[in-house]
Design a protein around this motif. Structure first.
Motif, mmCIF file in Angstrom:
data_model
loop_
_atom_site.group_PDB
_atom_site.id
_atom_site.type_symbol
_atom_site.label_atom_id
_atom_site.label_comp_id
_atom_site.label_asym_id
_atom_site.label_seq_id
_atom_site.Cartn_x
_atom_site.Cartn_y
_atom_site.Cartn_z
ATOM 1 N N UNK A 88 -8.149 0.475 -66.533
ATOM 2 C CA UNK A 88 -7.651 -0.713 -67.228
ATOM 3 C C UNK A 88 -8.750 -1.654 -67.706
ATOM 4 N N UNK A 89 -9.832 -1.870 -66.937
ATOM 5 C CA UNK A 89 -10.845 -2.814 -67.421
ATOM 6 C C UNK A 89 -11.625 -2.315 -68.637
ATOM 7 N N UNK A 90 -11.510 -1.003 -68.958
ATOM 8 C CA UNK A 90 -12.289 -0.456 -70.066
ATOM 9 C C UNK A 90 -11.991 -1.115 -71.405
ATOM 10 N N UNK A 91 -10.700 -1.289 -71.792
ATOM 11 C CA UNK A 91 -10.432 -1.959 -73.074
ATOM 12 C C UNK A 91 -10.993 -3.368 -73.129
ATOM 13 N N UNK A 92 -10.919 -4.103 -71.996
ATOM 14 C CA UNK A 92 -11.448 -5.461 -71.996
ATOM 15 C C UNK A 92 -12.962 -5.449 -72.179
ATOM 16 N N UNK A 93 -13.630 -4.484 -71.538
ATOM 17 C CA UNK A 93 -15.087 -4.373 -71.699
ATOM 18 C C UNK A 93 -15.453 -4.063 -73.137
ATOM 19 N N UNK A 94 -14.710 -3.149 -73.744
ATOM 20 C CA UNK A 94 -14.968 -2.814 -75.146
ATOM 21 C C UNK A 94 -14.752 -4.021 -76.047
ATOM 22 N N UNK A 95 -13.713 -4.788 -75.752
ATOM 23 C CA UNK A 95 -13.421 -5.973 -76.573
ATOM 24 C C UNK A 95 -14.538 -6.997 -76.440
ATOM 25 N N UNK A 119 -17.645 -6.361 -75.718
ATOM 26 C CA UNK A 119 -18.824 -5.821 -76.406
ATOM 27 C C UNK A 119 -18.720 -6.034 -77.913
ATOM 28 N N UNK A 120 -17.544 -5.740 -78.470
ATOM 29 C CA UNK A 120 -17.342 -5.934 -79.908
ATOM 30 C C UNK A 120 -17.487 -7.401 -80.272
ATOM 31 N N UNK A 121 -16.956 -8.293 -79.411
ATOM 32 C CA UNK A 121 -17.061 -9.729 -79.683
ATOM 33 C C UNK A 121 -18.515 -10.184 -79.648
ATOM 34 N N UNK A 122 -19.286 -9.649 -78.691
ATOM 35 C CA UNK A 122 -20.702 -10.015 -78.606
ATOM 36 C C UNK A 122 -21.456 -9.540 -79.849
ATOM 37 N N UNK A 161 -23.353 -11.852 -82.522
ATOM 38 C CA UNK A 161 -24.771 -11.609 -82.804
ATOM 39 C C UNK A 161 -25.002 -11.392 -84.291
ATOM 40 N N UNK A 162 -24.109 -10.644 -84.929
ATOM 41 C CA UNK A 162 -24.256 -10.346 -86.353
ATOM 42 C C UNK A 162 -24.066 -11.586 -87.212
ATOM 43 N N UNK A 163 -23.187 -12.485 -86.805
ATOM 44 C CA UNK A 163 -22.836 -13.645 -87.622
ATOM 45 C C UNK A 163 -23.615 -14.903 -87.267
ATOM 46 N N UNK A 164 -24.548 -14.809 -86.345
ATOM 47 C CA UNK A 164 -25.268 -16.024 -85.969
ATOM 48 C C UNK A 164 -26.003 -16.593 -87.182
ATOM 49 N N UNK A 165 -26.019 -17.916 -87.314
ATOM 50 C CA UNK A 165 -26.602 -18.521 -88.519
ATOM 51 C C UNK A 165 -28.112 -18.366 -88.570
ATOM 52 N N UNK A 166 -28.637 -18.513 -89.783
ATOM 53 C CA UNK A 166 -30.081 -18.458 -89.994
ATOM 54 C C UNK A 166 -30.732 -19.640 -89.278
ATOM 55 N N UNK A 167 -31.777 -19.362 -88.512
ATOM 56 C CA UNK A 167 -32.435 -20.422 -87.765
ATOM 57 C C UNK A 167 -33.831 -20.727 -88.317
ATOM 58 N N UNK A 168 -34.094 -20.308 -89.555
ATOM 59 C CA UNK A 168 -35.439 -20.493 -90.095
ATOM 60 C C UNK A 168 -35.776 -21.980 -90.269
#
Length: 389
Positions: free
Chosen positions: A1-8, A10-13, A17-24
């Protein structure tokens, strides 16, 4: 049962990470405020120059007649790295310049390593990707880092495949893994350092999201503005307060990531319109302040330019703007004067918002109140005992 939550999770992280704003921008301002831009520029310039010389040194040390194509590609890669080193040595580059040089260097390094007749030497040359990826991780967004890492992985895989075709498949795989570990580790450390610096920036004078001053930085910079203005008795000090209209709706309907992108876009617009001589800050969730030494008419024009430029942003947002100006750079306590200007600009902003938003309201500090309408003339007293006719 915890597997789907772990996958979710991971996908959220990965999504965050992909959408973090530019910090230049904020990183550049933070390093400048801490006096660290110059030593970092020198370090990066020396690192890029040394790494950029590797392809040429490899080619010079290779026995046998030179491969013309390999020499041309390697000299191009070295030249681009040296040009990038010279740029960092001379001044802190713009965000666009940094991106262009990073991607161009990665492409040239990849071409040079794949063109090298000795694939083992090509793998050694791939170590340059660690420096390029580390620089991108330290200054730019995750999509750019993914692009650099993609070029690096493709190059390393190509060199390892050449080694395997020469009869040493296990050697090719093991050497490729060693190089890839270095390429991945350096940008990973870079992103951790950015997160740590972001925490320090929040605690200092810089807003980590937008790169503008925070409230403390605003008061420090605005106090310097007033001090300079007082050396010229004719100068006036003004404050512009900006509030994004209906910002809560953006967060509620489109998510906080969309709200952050709006804040970054508005901050960049304010920074550009106000100019380097002004002090621009984010002092609340969707509130911004600008302090500048200008006359009243110039401050009103600045407020209108800010409103118009934000109105044309592709994000489709509007702002309410309040502006307040002193009659002159008056004497007295600087913090008290700033508090009065901010309070008056805040009142003007709320007046603009109540009037429908996407407009400005201008006030003068210590301006005389508008004259009250004269009362109607009193009727002449009637004499006792008289009756109207």
């Amino acid at each position: 049962m915890p597997q789907p939550q772990t996958n979710e999770l991971t996908v959220d992280w990965i999504r965050r990470w992909w959408r973090q704003p530019d910090h230049y921008d904020w990183l550049s301002d933070y390093l400048e405020s801490q006096g660290q831009q110059r030593p970092i520029r020198i370090f990066l310039a020396v690192t890029l120059a040394v790494l950029g010389a590797i392809p040429v040194l490899i080619e010079l040390g290779r026995p046998g007649p030179p491969d013309v194509l390999a020499v041309i590609v390697m000299i191009t890669a070295t030249g681009l790295c040296l040009a990038m080193a010279a740029m960092w040595l001379r001044r802190w580059p713009t965000r666009t310049q940094s991106r262009v040089f990073a991607i161009g260097s990665a492409l040239c390094v990849g071409a040079a390593c794949l063109a090298e007749p000795d694939p083992q030497a090509g793998l050694i040359g791939c170590s340059i990707f660690a420096a390029i990826a580390g620089l991108v991780a330290f200054t730019h967004t995750s999509p750019y880092l993914a692009l650099i890492c993609g070029i690096a992985v493709a190059t390393v895989t190509g060199c390892a495949a050449k080694i395997a075709m020469l009869g040493d498949p296990l050697g090719g795989v093991s050497k490729a893994i060693i190089v890839l570990v270095g390429i991945v580790t350096v940008p990973g450390v870079g992103q951790i350092m950015v997160q740590m610096l972001g925490t320090g920036a929040v605690q200092s004078d810089v807003d980590a999201l937008t790169g503008l001053h925070n409230r403390r930085g605003f008061y420090r910079g605005a106090a310097e503005q007033i001090t300079r203005a007082r050396s010229y008795r004719s100068s006036r000090v003004g404050v512009v307060l900006v509030d994004i209209d209906d910002f809560k709706r953006i967060n509620d309907t489109e998510g906080h990531a969309a709200g952050d992108r709006v804040l970054i876009a508005v901050a960049a617009t304010l920074r550009r319109v106000a100019g380097k001589s002004a002090v621009t800050a984010r002092v609340g969730g969707e509130e911004f302040l600008i302090a500048t030494a200008v006359g009243g008419s110039s401050l009103r024009a600045l407020a209108e330019r800010v409103r118009a430029e934000v109105d044309h942003l592709p994000q489709g947002v509007t702002i309410s703007v309040g502006a307040a100006c002193t009659p002159s750079a008056t004497d007295g306590d600087i913090r008290t004067l700033l508090d009065q200007l901010v309070e008056l600009a805040d009142e003007a902003m709320y007046s603009a918002k109540r009037a429908g938003g996407n407009r400005i309201d201008y006030r003068e500090l210590d301006a005389p109140p508008p004259p009250k309408p004269a009362p109607p003339p009193a009727a002449p007293p009637r004499s006792a005992g008289t009756r109207p006719g």
